[in-house]
Design a protein around this motif. Structure first.
Motif, PDB file in Angstrom:
ATOM      1  N   PRO A   1       9.872  -4.549   3.055  1.00  0.00           N
ATOM      2  CA  PRO A   1      10.328  -3.146   3.131  1.00  0.00           C
ATOM      3  C   PRO A   1       9.378  -2.154   2.444  1.00  0.00           C
ATOM      4  O   PRO A   1       9.414  -0.972   2.735  1.00  0.00           O
ATOM      5  N   TYR A   2       8.544  -2.668   1.530  1.00  0.00           N
ATOM      6  CA  TYR A   2       7.711  -1.784   0.709  1.00  0.00           C
ATOM      7  C   TYR A   2       6.297  -1.578   1.235  1.00  0.00           C
ATOM      8  O   TYR A   2       5.557  -0.748   0.717  1.00  0.00           O
ATOM      9  N   ILE A   3       5.904  -2.410   2.205  1.00  0.00           N
ATOM     10  CA  ILE A   3       4.552  -2.249   2.741  1.00  0.00           C
ATOM     11  C   ILE A   3       4.628  -2.165   4.258  1.00  0.00           C
ATOM     12  O   ILE A   3       5.471  -2.808   4.888  1.00  0.00           O
ATOM     13  N   ALA A   4       3.715  -1.352   4.831  1.00  0.00           N
ATOM     14  CA  ALA A   4       3.800  -1.134   6.273  1.00  0.00           C
ATOM     15  C   ALA A   4       3.277  -2.333   7.044  1.00  0.00           C
ATOM     16  O   ALA A   4       3.638  -2.531   8.200  1.00  0.00           O
TER      17      ALA A   4
ATOM     18  N   TYR B   1       5.344   7.531   0.790  1.00  0.00           N
ATOM     19  CA  TYR B   1       4.096   6.861   0.434  1.00  0.00           C
ATOM     20  C   TYR B   1       4.065   5.517   1.158  1.00  0.00           C
ATOM     21  O   TYR B   1       4.949   4.677   0.942  1.00  0.00           O
ATOM     22  N   VAL B   2       3.081   5.340   2.029  1.00  0.00           N
ATOM     23  CA  VAL B   2       3.060   4.179   2.923  1.00  0.00           C
ATOM     24  C   VAL B   2       1.858   3.276   2.599  1.00  0.00           C
ATOM     25  O   VAL B   2       0.753   3.523   3.049  1.00  0.00           O
ATOM     26  N   PRO B   3       2.083   2.236   1.794  1.00  0.00           N
ATOM     27  CA  PRO B   3       0.983   1.333   1.474  1.00  0.00           C
ATOM     28  C   PRO B   3       0.788   0.301   2.581  1.00  0.00           C
ATOM     29  O   PRO B   3       1.758  -0.156   3.182  1.00  0.00           O
ATOM     30  N   PHE B   4      -0.448  -0.060   2.830  1.00  0.00           N
ATOM     31  CA  PHE B   4      -0.715  -1.117   3.806  1.00  0.00           C
ATOM     32  C   PHE B   4      -2.035  -1.787   3.457  1.00  0.00           C
ATOM     33  O   PHE B   4      -2.809  -1.266   2.662  1.00  0.00           O
ATOM     34  N   GLY B   5      -2.269  -2.945   4.070  1.00  0.00           N
ATOM     35  CA  GLY B   5      -3.569  -3.589   3.892  1.00  0.00           C
ATOM     36  C   GLY B   5      -3.443  -5.029   3.453  1.00  0.00           C
ATOM     37  O   GLY B   5      -2.357  -5.504   3.114  1.00  0.00           O
ATOM     38  N   LYS B   6      -4.586  -5.680   3.441  1.00  0.00           N
ATOM     39  CA  LYS B   6      -4.609  -7.125   3.136  1.00  0.00           C
ATOM     40  C   LYS B   6      -4.210  -7.409   1.684  1.00  0.00           C
ATOM     41  O   LYS B   6      -3.706  -8.463   1.373  1.00  0.00           O
TER      42      LYS B   6
END
Ligand code: FDA
Length: 300
Positions: free
Chosen positions: A26-29, A267-272
């Protein structure tokens, strides 16, 4: 934090990544820019703005900073191409702040420059207190050339009122105000909930009084209520401030803020590099971490 929660938090590193991933979702895109674009399109469709964050913090070599820069430039291109209502938040440690602040400034300038060409904006996240002076230095240098950049200040730091006043005196008036997430010593930071909130509200009041644009970043009901009261007292239009929340946290509060007619940015965090970010969120909210543990045991 009570003893049970302390134990839960201490156990987190031993939990398999696949289980942390499930509870982090739920916390990361997601891991890719396409994932992030999908989430932002959905938020925009519900009337929310977004700020995208490419996860990944400390780097050790200059080429890594250039890699982060190139990925962040791609985010701006995607926002433009997809007509998203979003800006980008960056951590300067990702751009080499701890290697050499002049180098970091040059790397950050290429990002802010590209954002300006595209009519977009960069928010500089604030990291732990070893970075505060240099982060503010980079921000000041950037603002000499670029109007489209703002900074984050943290309500828990005792220096924040003075930093805010000094920046505002120089005409630098675009802030996100959050409580602060890093563990800091009592000499420099308020440690108790009430003291942090008191300072947060005092700084917010003084920022708004001095006509700063503030992203009121919190999920704390008391601070949201104070935000409502202060924007009213200062007679602000809804375009003159915004509320900000993290993806996945208190969606019911998010809906209420929107319903009440305020602008809201997610605030939308994403990535490896999602793992470290997720552990930080879980440490903040051990109830969620407790669910991770339950899942671990139910899988046995
Ligand atoms: P508080 O921690 O008191 O939380 C209030 C309530 O919100 C809790 O009781 C709980 O119900 C809920 N909640 C909070 N966190 C939760 C979680 N992870 N999961 C589920 N529920 C949760 N910090 C920093 O040092 N530098 C930065 O640049 C930023 N940037 C930033 C951007 C945005 C948009 C936000 C909202 C926050 C940040 N932060 C940050 C983090 C911030 O400093 C702070 O740690 C968190 O927002 C938690 O503080 P609250 O004000 O939400 O209050």
């Amino acid at each position: 934090m009570d003893i049970v929660n302390k134990i839960i938090v201490a156990t987190l590193p031993a939990i398999p990544k696949s289980i942390v991933r499930k509870f982090a979702s739920p916390y990361i895109a997601g891991e890719t820019l396409d994932d992030a674009v999908r989430v932002v399109r959905n938020l925009n469709g519900q009337g929310m703005l977004a700020t995208l964050d490419l996860l990944g913090e400390d780097i050790h070599e200059r080429p890594e900073a250039h890699q982060s820069r190139d990925q962040i430039l791609e985010i701006f291109d995607a926002i433009h191409r997809e007509h998203l209502d979003a800006n980008v938040s960056v951590k300067l440690s990702q751009l080499g702040l701890k290697l050499d602040r002049q180098f970091c400034l040059e790397t950050a300038a290429s990002i802010v420059g590209r954002a300006r060409q595209l009519g977009n904006f960069v928010r500089i996240d604030m990291e732990d207190s070893s970075c505060t002076d240099d982060t503010i230095w980079v921000y000041r240098q950037l603002r000499k050339e670029y109007p489209n950049v703002g900074i984050v200040l943290q309500g828990y730091l005792k220096r924040t009122q003075a930093d805010s006043d000094a920046l505002i005196r120089e005409g630098l008036k675009n802030f996100r105000l959050c409580k602060g997430i890093y563990i800091e010593p009592a000499e420099i930071a308020f440690k108790e909930h009430d003291a942090i909130n008191k300072n947060y509200i005092a700084v917010l009041d003084s920022m708004l009084n001095q006509k700063a644009y503030v992203g009121i970043a919190t999920h704390d009901d008391e601070l949201v209520r104070a935000g409502y009261r202060l924007v009213k007292e200062h007679g602000l239009k809804s375009s003159e401030y915004e509320f900000q929340m993290l993806l996945g946290v208190r969606p019911e509060l998010r809906a209420r803020i929107l319903r009440d007619g305020h602008r809201l940015r997610v605030y939308v965090p994403f990535g490896k590099h999602w793992y470290r970010y997720s552990i930080r969120r879980f440490k903040e909210n051990p109830q969620v971490a407790g669910n991770v543990l339950k899942a671990l045991f139910s899988h046995n």
